[in-house]
Write an enzyme that holds these catalytic residues in place. Structure first.
Site, PDB file in Angstrom:
ATOM      1  CD  GLU A  58     -26.760 -31.754  18.644  1.00  0.00           C
ATOM      2  OE1 GLU A  58     -27.801 -32.218  18.167  1.00  0.00           O
ATOM      3  OE2 GLU A  58     -26.491 -30.523  18.638  1.00  0.00           O
ATOM      4  CB  CYS A  93     -25.378 -31.892  15.014  1.00  0.00           C
ATOM      5  SG  CYS A  93     -25.302 -30.135  15.439  1.00  0.00           S
ATOM      6  CB  THR A 170     -55.314  -3.236  31.991  1.00  0.00           C
ATOM      7  OG1 THR A 170     -56.168  -2.495  31.094  1.00  0.00           O
ATOM      8  CG2 THR A 170     -55.611  -4.724  31.850  1.00  0.00           C
ATOM      9  CB  SER A 177     -51.677   1.360  33.251  1.00  0.00           C
ATOM     10  OG  SER A 177     -50.686   1.658  32.283  1.00  0.00           O
ATOM     11  CD1 TRP A 179     -44.364   2.334  37.841  1.00  0.00           C
ATOM     12  CD2 TRP A 179     -44.702   0.985  36.114  1.00  0.00           C
ATOM     13  NE1 TRP A 179     -43.477   2.690  36.859  1.00  0.00           N
ATOM     14  CE2 TRP A 179     -43.663   1.874  35.781  1.00  0.00           C
ATOM     15  CE3 TRP A 179     -45.105   0.016  35.190  1.00  0.00           C
ATOM     16  CZ2 TRP A 179     -43.036   1.846  34.542  1.00  0.00           C
ATOM     17  CZ3 TRP A 179     -44.458  -0.003  33.967  1.00  0.00           C
ATOM     18  CH2 TRP A 179     -43.439   0.898  33.651  1.00  0.00           C
ATOM     19  NE  ARG A 193     -41.454  -5.499  27.831  1.00  0.00           N
ATOM     20  CZ  ARG A 193     -41.405  -4.182  27.986  1.00  0.00           C
ATOM     21  NH1 ARG A 193     -40.238  -3.554  27.823  1.00  0.00           N
ATOM     22  NH2 ARG A 193     -42.484  -3.484  28.298  1.00  0.00           N
ATOM     23  CG  ASP A 209     -48.988   3.330  28.720  1.00  0.00           C
ATOM     24  OD1 ASP A 209     -49.640   4.200  29.331  1.00  0.00           O
ATOM     25  OD2 ASP A 209     -49.288   2.120  28.738  1.00  0.00           O
ATOM     26  CD  GLU A 301     -45.112  -5.891  28.080  1.00  0.00           C
ATOM     27  OE1 GLU A 301     -45.416  -4.824  28.615  1.00  0.00           O
ATOM     28  OE2 GLU A 301     -44.036  -6.486  28.280  1.00  0.00           O
ATOM     29  N   GLY A 303     -53.111  -2.973  24.699  1.00  0.00           N
ATOM     30  CA  GLY A 303     -54.305  -2.589  25.433  1.00  0.00           C
ATOM     31  C   GLY A 303     -55.481  -3.487  25.116  1.00  0.00           C
TER      32      GLY A 303
END
Length: 386
Positions: A58, A93, A170, A177, A179, A193, A209, A301, A303
């Site tokens: 505002e 506001c 997966t 994994s 890609w 993200r 990973d 994210e 497993g």
């Protein structure tokens, strides 16, 4: 309200919502808000909420109108969320609106923040300004599910991001994994993200990973917090997650020596209770901690084990499933879950969106009862203030 007036309100509120979406990555822990000031059918000012501690939508719209040398007399203010009526990091506001006194204020939905919760609307009406509440309320909720969740339930809105093959695996049995999905799908994952307040993973994913868990594939003015579920504090001091200070580690371990070593690298250790299952932390307790520390949206994210634990704990609001056109056969599943005896025991989701990121697709699905609770809260508050 006449059909013509409703159509006009919806037209300009839709524009205000577009403005709110333009600031997806910015204002956390504040909500994303867009504001338009309209006079004689023309937009004379517009604004969005800035980063925390800076001006709200505002105020930005009023500044824009002043820059355009426009008077607010007789104007209508369209704002996607009720104007705040309390003094936080910035002044209310409502005070700014009462000072210029527009003819009318149109609001997407009532602010679920208990510090506001209709008080802003009451103050504006008490000043003789017409207020309309509930225009495009559900699209306005879609912009800020995390803020609403935190205010209503005390926990963030949580989605699981999963990349899988067409047979819903997966990774290979070895854990490989990278890609499964292509660069376009991975970039979209980084968008999710970036819009979150916190990105969380589990120790199994870190061991397999060694991820960074930051935003790299899209431009963002800020990086979300990073969090790790690590029941026994097994994370290596050399893990990529430890190379940047600020990692939140949720653990049931009381190993003070390992805790201190991790703290020395800039991590914050949060001890939480163990879950009923051996070797697992209490995930609802993790979410309550995050909610109490201003986390609106949580991006997970992880497993199969942690995904399954989130689902079994009723901590999942939404799935972001990226599916690649391939079959992996004997691979790792999306979630590890116990079997059920009847279909009625299965958790119910609703598909809400799909998109193509060649050669992959993304499907979004919401947990029905958790979403409906947010909808019911917004609708009840809007009805109360109409």
């Amino acid at each position: 309200m006449t059909d013509d007036r409703l159509a006009t309100d919806q037209h300009f509120m839709a524009q205000a919502l577009e403005l709110a979406y333009s600031t997806l990555y910015v204002p956390t822990p504040n909500p994303r808000v867009g504001c338009l000031i309209v006079k004689d059918g023309q937009v004379i000012g517009q604004g969005v909420t800035q980063k925390s501690g800076d001006a709200h939508a505002e105020i930005m719209a009023l500044r824009d109108a002043k820059k355009n040398q426009q008077s607010i007399d007789g104007a209508t203010v369209y704002v996607t969320l009720e104007p705040c009526s309390h003094h936080g990091k910035t002044p209310p506001c409502t005070d700014a609106l009462l000072k210029v006194k527009p003819a009318r204020v149109v609001i997407g939905h009532v602010d679920p923040n208990p510090a506001v919760a209709g008080r802003g609307i009451e103050q504006i009406r008490a000043a003789g300004i017409e207020v309309t509440v509930g225009v495009l309320a559900m699209p306005a909720l879609e912009v800020n599910p995390g803020f609403v969740s935190r205010m209503v339930r005390g926990v963030p809105y949580t989605w699981l991001k999963i990349a899988a093959s067409m047979d819903l695996k997966t990774a290979l049995p070895s854990g490989e994994s990278q890609w499964i999905t292509g660069p376009l799908a991975r970039a979209d994952g980084h968008h999710w993200r970036a819009r979150s307040c916190c990105v969380l993973t589990g120790i199994g994913t870190v061991k397999t990973d060694d991820p960074q868990m930051n935003v790299r594939a899209v431009e963002t003015p800020r990086q979300p917090l990073r969090a790790l579920i690590d029941h026994k504090l097994d994370v290596a001091l050399t893990a990529k997650l430890m190379q940047t200070p600020g990692l939140l580690i949720f653990t049931a371990s009381t190993d003070q020596s390992k805790q201190q070593a991790l703290k020395d690298l800039g991590a914050k250790i949060i001890e939480v209770p163990q879950a009923n299952q051996p070797g697992k932390v209490d995930l609802p307790a993790v979410l309550r901690w995050l909610g109490s520390h201003g986390i609106n949206e949580l991006h997970v994210e992880a497993g199969a084990n942690l995904n399954g634990a989130f689902w079994q704990s009723d901590c999942v609001d939404e799935l972001l499933l990226y599916m690649a056109p391939m079959f992996l056969g004997d691979g790792l599943p999306m979630m590890k879950l116990p079997g059920i005896d009847q279909l009625s025991e299965a958790g119910q989701l609703a598909f809400i969106d799909h998109a193509t990121f060649e050669p992959d697709i993304r499907v979004r699905a919401r947990t029905i009862n958790r979403w409906q609770a947010l909808v019911d809260h917004i609708q009840a508050n809007n009805q109360r203030m109409q």
